[in-house]
Design a protein around this motif. Structure first.
Motif, short mmCIF file in Angstrom:
data_model
loop_
_atom_site.label_atom_id
_atom_site.label_comp_id
_atom_site.label_asym_id
_atom_site.label_seq_id
_atom_site.Cartn_x
_atom_site.Cartn_y
_atom_site.Cartn_z
N HIS A 1 0.91 -1.20 -0.38
CA HIS A 1 0.15 -0.07 0.19
C HIS A 1 1.11 1.02 -0.09
N LYS A 2 2.03 1.61 0.85
CA LYS A 2 2.54 2.04 0.62
C LYS A 2 3.65 2.59 -0.20
N LEU A 3 4.06 1.74 -1.37
CA LEU A 3 4.86 1.54 -2.15
C LEU A 3 4.26 2.04 -3.10
N LEU A 4 3.11 1.30 -3.48
CA LEU A 4 2.57 1.81 -4.88
C LEU A 4 1.83 3.37 -5.01
N LEU A 5 1.92 3.59 -3.51
CA LEU A 5 1.74 4.63 -3.86
C LEU A 5 2.25 5.90 -3.42
N ARG A 6 3.42 5.74 -3.26
CA ARG A 6 5.00 6.50 -2.46
C ARG A 6 5.45 6.29 -4.06
N ALA A 7 5.21 4.88 -5.07
CA ALA A 7 5.62 5.40 -6.23
C ALA A 7 5.26 5.97 -8.05
N GLY A 8 3.69 6.37 -7.10
CA GLY A 8 3.43 6.77 -8.42
C GLY A 8 2.38 6.21 -8.96
N MET A 9 1.94 4.75 -8.69
CA MET A 9 1.31 3.96 -9.48
C MET A 9 -0.16 4.03 -9.35
N ILE A 10 -0.35 4.11 -7.53
CA ILE A 10 -2.45 4.19 -8.08
C ILE A 10 -2.78 5.30 -7.02
N ARG A 11 -3.89 5.88 -6.76
CA ARG A 11 -3.80 7.01 -6.00
C ARG A 11 -5.43 6.30 -5.98
N LYS A 12 -5.78 6.42 -3.79
CA LYS A 12 -6.70 6.29 -3.74
C LYS A 12 -8.40 6.94 -3.95
N THR A 13 -9.00 6.77 -4.43
CA THR A 13 -10.17 7.91 -4.84
C THR A 13 -10.95 7.98 -3.39
N ALA A 14 -11.47 6.51 -3.10
CA ALA A 14 -12.88 6.35 -1.65
C ALA A 14 -11.96 5.28 -0.68
N SER A 15 -12.78 5.28 -0.24
CA SER A 15 -12.16 3.54 0.47
C SER A 15 -12.54 2.55 -0.19
N GLY A 16 -11.20 1.75 -0.44
CA GLY A 16 -11.27 0.25 -1.15
C GLY A 16 -11.44 1.02 -2.54
N VAL A 17 -11.04 1.87 -3.48
CA VAL A 17 -11.16 2.43 -4.52
C VAL A 17 -10.06 3.02 -5.04
N TYR A 18 -9.69 2.70 -5.66
CA TYR A 18 -7.93 3.16 -6.08
C TYR A 18 -7.98 3.49 -7.31
N THR A 19 -7.26 4.42 -7.90
CA THR A 19 -7.42 4.87 -9.52
C THR A 19 -6.04 4.27 -10.03
N PHE A 20 -5.57 3.65 -11.00
CA PHE A 20 -4.28 3.08 -11.82
C PHE A 20 -3.95 4.27 -12.67
N LEU A 21 -2.12 4.62 -12.07
CA LEU A 21 -1.36 5.86 -12.85
C LEU A 21 -0.63 4.96 -13.52
#
Length: 583
Positions: A27-47
């Motif tokens: 969770h930490k690394l996929l966010l930090r590496a610019g791969m995903i972003r949280k849209t809502a609780s349990g919902v993510y956008t793939f960059l």
């Protein structure tokens, strides 16, 4: 020639710090590496970077499905409630099923799985045994209204899954496809460089009698596993529990005052005996309201799945219901229970003739309560969750424990869905028969996250080349024309060979480029600087090991030709594909 990713024009918003709500490495690394972003609780956008990895996982899954003859389709995520009513799962599935109504008040759900839809599809199309077997699959977004979404992609409300379904005339045919799918799932894990185990499991809400889970081993995994050197492995909740309760012997049954003793640990300490010499009692009721009391070894826990299997619809009594039934919380026992109570005991207690157990009176317990004399057991069952140290059901040796992330699962459904939904075909004698079915799921986004859980260090992600966003990244350390020209030439040459190339041509300091390269996890870094070029060399860094080596440009090109040949037969995710540079 493959695409060259120019990071100066690429949407790649990396972060220096861990997000506050991220708990585990993936969770930490996929966010930090610019791969995903949280849209809502349990919902993510793939960059863009994350999507490149996701597509590679999907393609591995697709290649393995196609290789065993499964055919790809695409079904709608929006499913009519009528189909779920047909199967009986509309009411059984629970609040995790996302339900909605359209403007005409027609009921629908957002599918967590597609057994109902696929069964309704084929029942009007497959009419003869001559058309069987058939395996159909899709890779699609699924939905589950998790009560507490957490751990990023590992427990989300929207996720991507490959789900396959097979239809058969015979059990033998189903078994063949089940084995083929299991083999494909093992290869998928291998190609994603996962350390994994295939384990016996419970079929849960999907149903069926035979199922195997494929677990990626990770301390962050929510599933507890038990395994043995003989090869046996199972989800701890599904494993047959063979434990070893001990007996506290007394001459006769004795009633002992136990003030302020309400738990097993307190009772064991009070009596100065191990918890394995005590017996734990838990009360509840069946689906039709029958009073049931379970008795299990004191050092184990009641398994909810097994409890429901032993007593259909089992629910624990509330404190108020216990009082109404004249049951004493913390002091229940088999002697003196209400006459209407059904006693179900764990079968590991069958050979324990004397029990240390509650006396059905607040502040009192019995020691030496004799099975068959002081009380009777109505039914014996496997009730406990297996723990490390219990015996292997196959060889008898002590089981070891591990934690895992469920990345895929295969099921033999039998005729569970075809019978309830009246899906039939004509057999060789012209008679209507229900399809024998199997279903097979791969959590695509979950697999991606599991790879990160297994392949990371303090600096970031360590992607296996098979699913990395690119095979290597070229890092020019200055905007000097000579440096950039060489970097672009290397990128062009390697892209022509078929390698996926990123070039960090951003106007950033070398330290920023190094940090981002390690964070993102490119398998190989080619570092181009003025000092090295003065000697006709560039520096290579292997992300997995941190090894560094200065090589000439000619050596780089020649070695990459060799590596390119090995890429076509990559195994275990290609984790060692670049080791040749450092041998």
């Amino acid at each position: 020639m493959t695409e060259i990713i120019h990071l100066s024009r690429f949407y790649m918003p990396t972060l220096k710090e861990d997000p506050a709500d991220a708990e585990i490495a993936s969770h930490k690394l996929l966010l930090r590496a610019g791969m995903i972003r949280k849209t809502a609780s349990g919902v993510y956008t793939f960059l863009p970077l994350g999507l490149r990895v996701l597509r590679k996982v999907e393609n591995i899954v697709r290649e393995e499905m196609d290789a065993i003859g499964a055919q790809e389709i695409m079904m709608p995520a929006l499913q009519p409630s009528d189909l779920w009513h047909e199967s009986g799962r509309w009411d059984d599935y629970g609040p995790e099923l996302m339900r909605l109504h359209d403007r005409h008040d027609h009921g629908f759900c957002l599918g967590p799985t597609h057994e109902e839809l696929i069964t309704s599809l084929v029942r009007d199309e497959l009419r003869s045994y001559k058309q069987l077997p058939v395996s159909l699959y899709q890779i699609q977004v699924k939905f589950r209204d998790e009560i507490r979404p957490r751990f990023g992609l590992l427990r989300s409300r929207e996720f991507i899954m490959k789900d396959a379904y097979s239809f058969h005339e015979t059990q033998e045919s189903l078994q063949q496809t089940y084995d083929d799918m299991s083999g494909a799932y093992g290869r998928i894990c291998d190609r994603c460089a996962l350390s994994w185990r295939a384990v016996d499991a419970d079929s849960g809400q999907i149903g069926g009698s035979v199922t195997t889970e494929f677990m990626a081993l990770a301390e962050s995994g929510e599933a507890e596993l038990v395994h043995c050197a003989c090869g046996y492995a199972a989800d701890a909740e599904a494993a047959e529990c063979i434990c070893h309760p001990t007996m506290h012997k007394t001459d006769t049954m004795q009633k002992i005052s136990t003030p302020n003793v309400h738990t097993i640990d307190e009772l064991a300490e009070f009596l100065n005996i191990p918890a394995s010499s005590t017996v734990k009692a838990l009360s509840g009721k069946s689906a039709d309201g029958e009073l049931v009391v379970f008795f299990i070894p004191g050092d184990h826990e009641l398994n909810d799945i097994k409890a429901d299997r032993a007593v259909a619809g089992f629910e624990f009594l509330t404190d108020e219901e216990m009082i109404a039934c004249d049951l004493h919380k913390g002091s229940m026992g088999p002697v003196g229970l209400p006459d209407e109570a059904r006693i179900v005991a764990d079968r590991n207690l069958r050979n324990i003739s004397m029990w240390a157990v509650g006396a059905n009176e607040d502040g009192y317990h019995y020691v030496g309560a004799q099975l068959g004399i002081d009380f009777q057991v109505d039914e014996w069952a496997d009730l406990c969750t297996t723990v490390p140290g219990d015996s292997c059901p196959e060889c008898g040796c002590a089981l070891q424990g591990a934690r895992g992330i469920e990345v895929s699962q295969v099921f033999q459904l039998g005729d569970k869905y075809s019978r309830t939904m009246n899906a039939t075909y004509l057999d060789r004698d012209g008679k209507e028969q229900f399809f024998i079915m199997g279903c097979y799921g791969v959590g695509v986004t979950r697999t991606l996250a599991a790879v990160v859980e297994q392949h990371n260090d303090d600096d970031g992600i360590i992607w296996p080349p098979s699913i990395a966003p690119a095979h290597l990244c070229i890092l020019p350390l200055s905007s000097d024309d000579e440096v950039m020209n060489v970097a672009n030439t290397i990128a062009h040459d390697l892209a022509q060979m078929g390698f996926e190339i990123a070039i960090d041509d951003r106007d950033e300091r070398a330290g920023v480029k190094f940090a981002d390269a390690d964070l993102i996890g490119w398998p190989l870094q080619v570092i181009v600087g003025k000092r090295g070029l003065a000697e006709g060399k560039v520096e290579l860094k292997r992300r997995r090991t941190g090894e560094r080596k200065d090589v000439t440009l000619d050596y780089l090109r020649e070695a990459m030709v060799f590596v390119n040949g090995k890429m076509k037969t990559m195994t275990r995710g290609g984790t060692n594909i670049f080791a040749t540079f450092f041998e």
